[in-house]
Design a protein around this motif. Structure first.
Motif, PDB file in Angstrom:
ATOM      1  N   VAL A  95      48.483  38.674  34.845  1.00 53.07           N
ATOM      2  CA  VAL A  95      49.822  38.999  34.354  1.00 53.07           C
ATOM      3  C   VAL A  95      49.694  39.554  32.951  1.00 53.07           C
ATOM      4  CG1 VAL A  95      52.104  38.129  33.785  1.00 53.07           C
ATOM      5  CG2 VAL A  95      50.865  37.191  35.757  1.00 53.07           C
ATOM      6  N   LEU A  96      50.201  40.779  32.776  1.00 51.30           N
ATOM      7  CA  LEU A  96      50.211  41.434  31.474  1.00 51.30           C
ATOM      8  C   LEU A  96      51.650  41.766  31.146  1.00 51.30           C
ATOM      9  CD1 LEU A  96      47.208  43.939  31.581  1.00 51.30           C
ATOM     10  CD2 LEU A  96      47.513  42.029  29.992  1.00 51.30           C
ATOM     11  N   GLY A  97      52.182  41.089  30.167  1.00 49.83           N
ATOM     12  CA  GLY A  97      53.578  41.319  29.848  1.00 49.83           C
ATOM     13  C   GLY A  97      54.454  40.951  31.029  1.00 49.83           C
ATOM     14  N   PHE A  98      55.203  41.934  31.534  1.00 50.69           N
ATOM     15  CA  PHE A  98      56.090  41.692  32.670  1.00 50.69           C
ATOM     16  C   PHE A  98      55.520  42.231  33.974  1.00 50.69           C
ATOM     17  CE2 PHE A  98      59.364  39.929  30.186  1.00 50.69           C
ATOM     18  CZ  PHE A  98      59.428  40.633  28.998  1.00 50.69           C
ATOM     19  N   VAL A  99      54.253  42.639  33.947  1.00 42.86           N
ATOM     20  CA  VAL A  99      53.645  43.236  35.124  1.00 42.86           C
ATOM     21  C   VAL A  99      52.591  42.298  35.701  1.00 42.86           C
ATOM     22  CG1 VAL A  99      52.403  45.230  36.034  1.00 42.86           C
ATOM     23  CG2 VAL A  99      54.048  45.528  34.168  1.00 42.86           C
ATOM     24  N   THR A 100      52.632  42.131  37.007  1.00 44.74           N
ATOM     25  CA  THR A 100      51.650  41.317  37.716  1.00 44.74           C
ATOM     26  C   THR A 100      50.733  42.231  38.515  1.00 44.74           C
ATOM     27  OG1 THR A 100      53.178  39.453  37.910  1.00 44.74           O
ATOM     28  CG2 THR A 100      51.307  39.492  39.414  1.00 44.74           C
ATOM     29  N   TYR A 101      49.449  42.016  38.366  1.00 45.45           N
ATOM     30  CA  TYR A 101      48.446  42.813  39.064  1.00 45.45           C
ATOM     31  C   TYR A 101      47.727  41.935  40.081  1.00 45.45           C
ATOM     32  CZ  TYR A 101      49.148  45.998  35.153  1.00 45.45           C
ATOM     33  OH  TYR A 101      49.705  46.844  34.224  1.00 45.45           O
ATOM     34  N   TRP A 102      47.385  42.567  41.220  1.00 42.61           N
ATOM     35  CA  TRP A 102      46.688  41.853  42.290  1.00 42.61           C
ATOM     36  C   TRP A 102      45.414  42.600  42.679  1.00 42.61           C
ATOM     37  CZ3 TRP A 102      48.276  37.142  43.846  1.00 42.61           C
ATOM     38  CH2 TRP A 102      49.595  36.772  43.572  1.00 42.61           C
ATOM     39  N   GLY A 103      44.379  41.838  42.971  1.00 34.57           N
ATOM     40  CA  GLY A 103      43.183  42.415  43.562  1.00 34.57           C
ATOM     41  C   GLY A 103      43.413  42.633  45.047  1.00 34.57           C
ATOM     42  N   GLN A 104      42.412  43.189  45.719  1.00 34.97           N
ATOM     43  CA  GLN A 104      42.575  43.565  47.122  1.00 34.97           C
ATOM     44  C   GLN A 104      42.361  42.405  48.083  1.00 34.97           C
ATOM     45  OE1 GLN A 104      39.777  43.674  45.637  1.00 34.97           O
ATOM     46  NE2 GLN A 104      38.135  43.380  47.113  1.00 34.97           N
ATOM     47  N   GLY A 105      41.837  41.308  47.621  1.00 36.55           N
ATOM     48  CA  GLY A 105      41.632  40.150  48.485  1.00 36.55           C
ATOM     49  C   GLY A 105      40.240  40.094  49.061  1.00 36.55           C
ATOM     50  N   THR A 106      39.755  38.886  49.238  1.00 37.77           N
ATOM     51  CA  THR A 106      38.464  38.664  49.888  1.00 37.77           C
ATOM     52  C   THR A 106      38.620  37.504  50.858  1.00 37.77           C
ATOM     53  OG1 THR A 106      36.090  38.299  49.496  1.00 37.77           O
ATOM     54  CG2 THR A 106      37.614  37.129  48.032  1.00 37.77           C
ATOM     55  N   LEU A 107      38.111  37.692  52.072  1.00 40.20           N
ATOM     56  CA  LEU A 107      38.330  36.719  53.134  1.00 40.20           C
ATOM     57  C   LEU A 107      37.320  35.587  53.075  1.00 40.20           C
ATOM     58  CD1 LEU A 107      39.733  35.853  55.795  1.00 40.20           C
ATOM     59  CD2 LEU A 107      38.107  37.352  56.994  1.00 40.20           C
ATOM     60  N   VAL A 108      37.833  34.385  53.105  1.00 39.10           N
ATOM     61  CA  VAL A 108      37.001  33.187  53.191  1.00 39.10           C
ATOM     62  C   VAL A 108      37.306  32.502  54.519  1.00 39.10           C
ATOM     63  CG1 VAL A 108      36.554  30.902  52.219  1.00 39.10           C
ATOM     64  CG2 VAL A 108      36.908  32.857  50.699  1.00 39.10           C
TER      65      VAL A 108
END
Length: 114
Positions: free
Chosen positions: A97-110
């Motif tokens: 979370v940077l300021g008001f923006v949330t960033y997501w990675g692409q995901g990794t399956l477990v």
């Protein structure tokens, strides 16, 4: 910021995995960083996170088994997962979370087999 998660895979119950999340920029000033997961048919849930107060939060289901850490020099956040259980099976996402923006990675399956 772009986030690249890696380290997922297939493991037997009781085993361990370490997930990594590499950021495309310095994470030194990013206070809120974390890992979330989503299983089929379920909502995405917080697993572990660094908070704005400088603490770490963990989901009750992973306390004592998972550890979140960060290496600011490598712009990387880690999730060490021990004593894995079949109900830990999910796609794991890193989050910033940077300021008001949330960033997501692409995901990794477990996947944890019983």
């Amino acid at each position: 910021v772009q986030l690249q998660a890696s380290g997922g895979g297939l493991v037997q119950a009781g085993g361990s995995l370490r997930l990594s999340c590499a950021a495309s920029r310095s994470i030194f000033s990013i206070i809120t960083l974390g890992w979330y997961r989503q299983s089929p048919g379920k909502q995405r849930e917080m697993v572990a996170a660094f908070t704005s107060g400088g603490d770490t939060n963990y989901a009750n289901s992973v306390k004592g088994r998972f550890t979140i850490s960060r290496d600011n020099a490598k712009n990387t956040v880690y999730l060490q997962m021990n004593t894995l259980r079949p109900d830990d099976t999910a796609v794991y996402y890193c989050n910033a979370v940077l300021g008001f923006v949330t960033y997501w990675g692409q995901g990794t399956l477990v996947t944890v087999s019983s």
